[in-house]
Each structure stands twice: as structure tokens, then as C-alpha cells.
Design a protein around this motif. Structure first.
Motif, PDB file in Angstrom:
ATOM      1  N   ARG A 170      48.671  36.007  42.161  1.00  0.00           N
ATOM      2  CA  ARG A 170      47.689  37.034  42.521  1.00  0.00           C
ATOM      3  C   ARG A 170      48.381  38.341  42.890  1.00  0.00           C
ATOM      4  O   ARG A 170      47.982  39.420  42.467  1.00  0.00           O
ATOM      5  CB  ARG A 170      46.816  36.527  43.685  1.00  0.00           C
ATOM      6  N   GLY A 171      49.430  38.263  43.693  1.00  0.00           N
ATOM      7  CA  GLY A 171      50.159  39.457  44.083  1.00  0.00           C
ATOM      8  C   GLY A 171      50.833  40.143  42.910  1.00  0.00           C
ATOM      9  O   GLY A 171      50.812  41.374  42.789  1.00  0.00           O
ATOM     10  N   LEU A 172      51.432  39.351  42.025  1.00  0.00           N
ATOM     11  CA  LEU A 172      52.078  39.908  40.843  1.00  0.00           C
ATOM     12  C   LEU A 172      51.059  40.572  39.933  1.00  0.00           C
ATOM     13  O   LEU A 172      51.314  41.639  39.356  1.00  0.00           O
ATOM     14  CB  LEU A 172      52.825  38.794  40.102  1.00  0.00           C
ATOM     15  N   THR A 173      49.895  39.963  39.814  1.00  0.00           N
ATOM     16  CA  THR A 173      48.821  40.542  39.009  1.00  0.00           C
ATOM     17  C   THR A 173      48.441  41.928  39.521  1.00  0.00           C
ATOM     18  O   THR A 173      48.310  42.882  38.742  1.00  0.00           O
ATOM     19  CB  THR A 173      47.580  39.624  39.028  1.00  0.00           C
ATOM     20  N   MET A 174      48.261  42.059  40.826  1.00  0.00           N
ATOM     21  CA  MET A 174      47.895  43.350  41.403  1.00  0.00           C
ATOM     22  C   MET A 174      48.974  44.398  41.164  1.00  0.00           C
ATOM     23  O   MET A 174      48.683  45.547  40.804  1.00  0.00           O
ATOM     24  CB  MET A 174      47.629  43.200  42.902  1.00  0.00           C
ATOM     25  N   GLY A 175      50.221  44.005  41.372  1.00  0.00           N
ATOM     26  CA  GLY A 175      51.313  44.955  41.178  1.00  0.00           C
ATOM     27  C   GLY A 175      51.394  45.456  39.746  1.00  0.00           C
ATOM     28  O   GLY A 175      51.517  46.670  39.499  1.00  0.00           O
ATOM     29  N   MET A 176      51.313  44.555  38.792  1.00  0.00           N
ATOM     30  CA  MET A 176      51.394  44.958  37.388  1.00  0.00           C
ATOM     31  C   MET A 176      50.179  45.778  36.978  1.00  0.00           C
ATOM     32  O   MET A 176      50.291  46.735  36.197  1.00  0.00           O
ATOM     33  CB  MET A 176      51.544  43.725  36.492  1.00  0.00           C
ATOM     34  N   ALA A 177      49.011  45.412  37.502  1.00  0.00           N
ATOM     35  CA  ALA A 177      47.792  46.154  37.170  1.00  0.00           C
ATOM     36  C   ALA A 177      47.924  47.612  37.588  1.00  0.00           C
ATOM     37  O   ALA A 177      47.540  48.531  36.845  1.00  0.00           O
ATOM     38  CB  ALA A 177      46.582  45.513  37.836  1.00  0.00           C
ATOM     39  N   ALA A 178      48.457  47.850  38.779  1.00  0.00           N
ATOM     40  CA  ALA A 178      48.613  49.212  39.273  1.00  0.00           C
ATOM     41  C   ALA A 178      49.607  50.008  38.431  1.00  0.00           C
ATOM     42  O   ALA A 178      49.442  51.210  38.227  1.00  0.00           O
ATOM     43  CB  ALA A 178      49.060  49.193  40.739  1.00  0.00           C
ATOM     44  N   VAL A 187      45.492  43.998  33.638  1.00  0.00           N
ATOM     45  CA  VAL A 187      46.087  42.748  34.123  1.00  0.00           C
ATOM     46  C   VAL A 187      45.142  42.149  35.154  1.00  0.00           C
ATOM     47  O   VAL A 187      44.867  42.760  36.184  1.00  0.00           O
ATOM     48  CB  VAL A 187      47.468  42.984  34.765  1.00  0.00           C
ATOM     49  N   ASN A 188      44.642  40.971  34.863  1.00  0.00           N
ATOM     50  CA  ASN A 188      43.696  40.293  35.748  1.00  0.00           C
ATOM     51  C   ASN A 188      44.080  38.830  35.893  1.00  0.00           C
ATOM     52  O   ASN A 188      44.877  38.299  35.104  1.00  0.00           O
ATOM     53  CB  ASN A 188      42.270  40.408  35.194  1.00  0.00           C
ATOM     54  N   SER A 189      43.523  38.189  36.896  1.00  0.00           N
ATOM     55  CA  SER A 189      43.792  36.759  37.086  1.00  0.00           C
ATOM     56  C   SER A 189      42.495  35.992  37.258  1.00  0.00           C
ATOM     57  O   SER A 189      41.458  36.551  37.620  1.00  0.00           O
ATOM     58  CB  SER A 189      44.709  36.534  38.302  1.00  0.00           C
ATOM     59  N   SER A 241      35.980  44.202  29.055  1.00  0.00           N
ATOM     60  CA  SER A 241      36.572  44.480  30.371  1.00  0.00           C
ATOM     61  C   SER A 241      37.557  45.646  30.309  1.00  0.00           C
ATOM     62  O   SER A 241      38.556  45.659  31.022  1.00  0.00           O
ATOM     63  CB  SER A 241      37.279  43.229  30.903  1.00  0.00           C
ATOM     64  N   SER A 242      37.272  46.644  29.479  1.00  0.00           N
ATOM     65  CA  SER A 242      38.215  47.739  29.255  1.00  0.00           C
ATOM     66  C   SER A 242      38.529  48.548  30.513  1.00  0.00           C
ATOM     67  O   SER A 242      39.574  49.175  30.607  1.00  0.00           O
ATOM     68  CB  SER A 242      37.693  48.671  28.160  1.00  0.00           C
ATOM     69  N   TYR A 243      37.627  48.546  31.500  1.00  0.00           N
ATOM     70  CA  TYR A 243      37.833  49.319  32.728  1.00  0.00           C
ATOM     71  C   TYR A 243      37.973  48.397  33.934  1.00  0.00           C
ATOM     72  O   TYR A 243      37.724  48.772  35.071  1.00  0.00           O
ATOM     73  CB  TYR A 243      36.656  50.292  32.936  1.00  0.00           C
ATOM     74  N   VAL A 244      38.406  47.177  33.662  1.00  0.00           N
ATOM     75  CA  VAL A 244      38.561  46.168  34.718  1.00  0.00           C
ATOM     76  C   VAL A 244      40.029  45.771  34.798  1.00  0.00           C
ATOM     77  O   VAL A 244      40.608  45.308  33.810  1.00  0.00           O
ATOM     78  CB  VAL A 244      37.705  44.919  34.421  1.00  0.00           C
ATOM     79  N   THR A 245      40.630  45.952  35.956  1.00  0.00           N
ATOM     80  CA  THR A 245      42.013  45.521  36.134  1.00  0.00           C
ATOM     81  C   THR A 245      42.252  45.130  37.580  1.00  0.00           C
ATOM     82  O   THR A 245      41.521  45.563  38.485  1.00  0.00           O
ATOM     83  CB  THR A 245      43.012  46.600  35.678  1.00  0.00           C
ATOM     84  N   SER A 246      43.236  44.272  37.810  1.00  0.00           N
ATOM     85  CA  SER A 246      43.627  43.771  39.134  1.00  0.00           C
ATOM     86  C   SER A 246      42.574  42.883  39.783  1.00  0.00           C
ATOM     87  O   SER A 246      42.641  42.625  40.978  1.00  0.00           O
ATOM     88  CB  SER A 246      43.955  44.930  40.095  1.00  0.00           C
ATOM     89  N   GLN A 247      41.639  42.369  38.989  1.00  0.00           N
ATOM     90  CA  GLN A 247      40.600  41.507  39.561  1.00  0.00           C
ATOM     91  C   GLN A 247      41.028  40.045  39.542  1.00  0.00           C
ATOM     92  O   GLN A 247      41.811  39.623  38.700  1.00  0.00           O
ATOM     93  CB  GLN A 247      39.286  41.687  38.810  1.00  0.00           C
ATOM     94  N   HIS A 248      40.489  39.307  40.484  1.00  0.00           N
ATOM     95  CA  HIS A 248      40.735  37.866  40.568  1.00  0.00           C
ATOM     96  C   HIS A 248      39.377  37.181  40.554  1.00  0.00           C
ATOM     97  O   HIS A 248      38.612  37.273  41.529  1.00  0.00           O
ATOM     98  CB  HIS A 248      41.488  37.524  41.849  1.00  0.00           C
ATOM     99  N   ILE A 249      39.053  36.557  39.461  1.00  0.00           N
ATOM    100  CA  ILE A 249      37.729  35.954  39.302  1.00  0.00           C
ATOM    101  C   ILE A 249      37.828  34.443  39.510  1.00  0.00           C
ATOM    102  O   ILE A 249      38.541  33.745  38.788  1.00  0.00           O
ATOM    103  CB  ILE A 249      37.143  36.258  37.908  1.00  0.00           C
TER     104      ILE A 249
END
Length: 258
Positions: A170-178, A187-189, A241-249
Motif C-alpha cells: 500500500r505504501g509503495l503504491t502511494m509513493g509510485m502514484a505520486a 498506480v493503484n492497489s 480509471s484514467s483520473y484515478v491513482t493511489s487508491q486502495h479498493i
């Protein structure tokens, strides 16, 4: 709107594709028009799936890969590029879970879980993202777990290394998304709840007391069914999801809310 989930012309890499949720996702990608690169350690299983997918008219290649080994990942990504010339989607699905607390597990067990679940995503992204950046387009979907945000108390089901590794995803996903959104890469998880797979069939599904408690507590009253993760995977892998990033569903039948 009907074209939002269309993956025609796209190339998807799926790690951990030899069985279970990874194989299901590969079939779903192909059904939506994508060509697929199937990565895992068991090449015989991958080749069977590749033949199944190619029979539907899509291209599929089987690539033996240990996601925890840098050289193996480098060679695998190179093979995908040599065959398809591009990578549009990366589904980081390879994972492992072992039972044990910090007191009882060995260092070797801890390292194995972290290597596959976290280092594997790092390595795949390290060698795929440059190809996505070149084309200013990419969809990265990391399979985390409900166990990134909830844990099991019962001693037979304690999985501290798994909890830690999936929280790290989850943390890596957020970092890469930014970092990579400006390069056209989202980048989402996803946090699956309990689904029957090769990993869970021999562990959680074998504990009747756990399964009874799970079904009683879950708002859905049951584990996830085959294919019920695919809609979320396709959403995060497509232009829907073109405008969706760093989300955790969470795809857990509501289990995390009880």
C-alpha cells in the motif's frame, strides 16, 4: 461508455499467473481484447493457460520468472518487449502468505514473504515503468490484501509477515502514484478479502472454525467467488480509471467494516 473497459491493442503483464486469481485476471484481460504476458515460476502451468487464451484469438506468451530475483525480472520484461514491443498494464499479483508471529517465524520465512510480496513489485515496476514512461501511458495494479488493514487474532492464523508485506504494498503504491502520474501512469492497489486460491485452499479454508466465523461476520456471508475480483482489476487497468491513482479498493464483501 461501452469503450471504457475495452483493452483492444493493449499488452498486459500478469505476475503469479499460473493459477488462481492471476490466471482468472489473465483470462479477463484477454476477453477485453488485451494480449497477455503470463509470468510465474511454473512454466508448464503458464503454457497451458497461454494455449487456452490463444485459442480465443488473443496473443499470449508464457515467461518463467521469479519476481524476487532481479536478473529473472530483467530477462522476463525484455522477453515481453521483444514479443509485443510495449507494456500497457502491469498486474503485480504474485504473492505468498505464511503463518507465524514475530516470535515464532524464522528470519528466512520473513525474508521470503517480503522478497516475493514487496521486492517483487519493486523489481517489476523498476523494469516496466521506463517502457511505460516512453509512451506516456501505463496502468499498474498491485494486489495487496484486506490484511494490510485488518489482522487475525487466532494463533493458528497469525501472519505477521503477510500483514507487514501487504501494508508495504500500500505504501509503495502511494509513493509510485505520486511520482508517475505526470508520466501518464496510474498506480493503484486492491485489497481482496477471502477468496479461494492455491494459497488459501490449504490454509484458511481448512480451518472450519475460522470459516464459520468468517461467514457469520461477513456482511456477504461468504468468501469471494471466482471472477469477482476481475471487475475491479479491469476498472483499474482500463481508461475507465484514467483520473484515478493511489487508491486502495477493498474487494472483501464488506468484511473490513465489521
Amino acid at each position: 461508455m461501452s469503450n471504457l473497459f475495452d483493452l483492444t491493442g493493449k499488452v498486459a503483464i500478469i505476475t503469479g499467473a499460473s493459477s488462481g486469481l492471476g490466471a482468472d485476471a489473465a483470462r479477463a484481460y484477454a476477453e477485453q481484447g488485451a494480449d497477455v504476458a503470463l509470468l510465474a515460476r511454473r512454466k508448464d502451468k503458464l503454457e497451458e493457460l497461454a494455449k487456452e487464451i490463444e485459442a480465443t484469438g488473443r496473443r499470449a506468451i508464457a515467461v518463467q520468472c521469479d519476481v524476487a530475483d532481479e536478473e529473472s525480472v530483467k530477462l522476463a520484461v525484455k522477453e515481453v518487449i521483444n514479443n509485443f514491443g510495449r507494456v500497457d498494464i502491469l498486474l503485480n499479483n504474485a504473492g505468498v502468505a505464511t503463518v507465524g508471529s514475530v516470535e515464532t517465524m524464522t528470519v528466512e520465512t520473513w525474508d521470503k514473504v517480503m522478497d516475493i510480496n514487496v521486492k517483487g513489485i519493486f523489481l517489476m515496476c523498476k523494469y516496466v515503468i521506463p517502457h511505460m514512461t516512453e509512451r506516456n501511458y501505463g496502468k499498474i495494479v498491485n494486489i495487496a490484501s484486506i490484511n494490510a488493514v485488518v489482522a487475525n487474532k487466532g494463533l493458528a492464523l497469525v501472519r505477521h509477515s503477510y500483514n507487514a508485506s501487504k501494508a508495504a504494498v500500500r505504501g509503495l503504491t502511494m509513493g509510485m502514484a505520486a511520482t508517475y502520474m505526470e508520466n501518464g501512469i496510474t498506480v493503484n492497489s486492491i485489497g481482496p478479502g477471502l477468496f479461494e486460491s492455491e494459497m488459501t485452499a490449504g490454509t484458511l479454508f481448512k480451518h472450519d472454525a475460522f470459516m464459520n466465523a468468517y461467514n457469520t461476520m461477513s456482511p456477504a456471508g461468504r468468501p469471494g467467488k471466482k471472477g469477482e475480483l476481475n471487475g475491479t482489476i479491469l476498472y483499474l487497468s482500463s481508461d475507465a480509471s484514467s483520473y484515478v491513482t493511489s487508491q486502495h479498493i477493498l474487494v472483501d464483501g464488506g468484511m473490513a467494516i465489521v
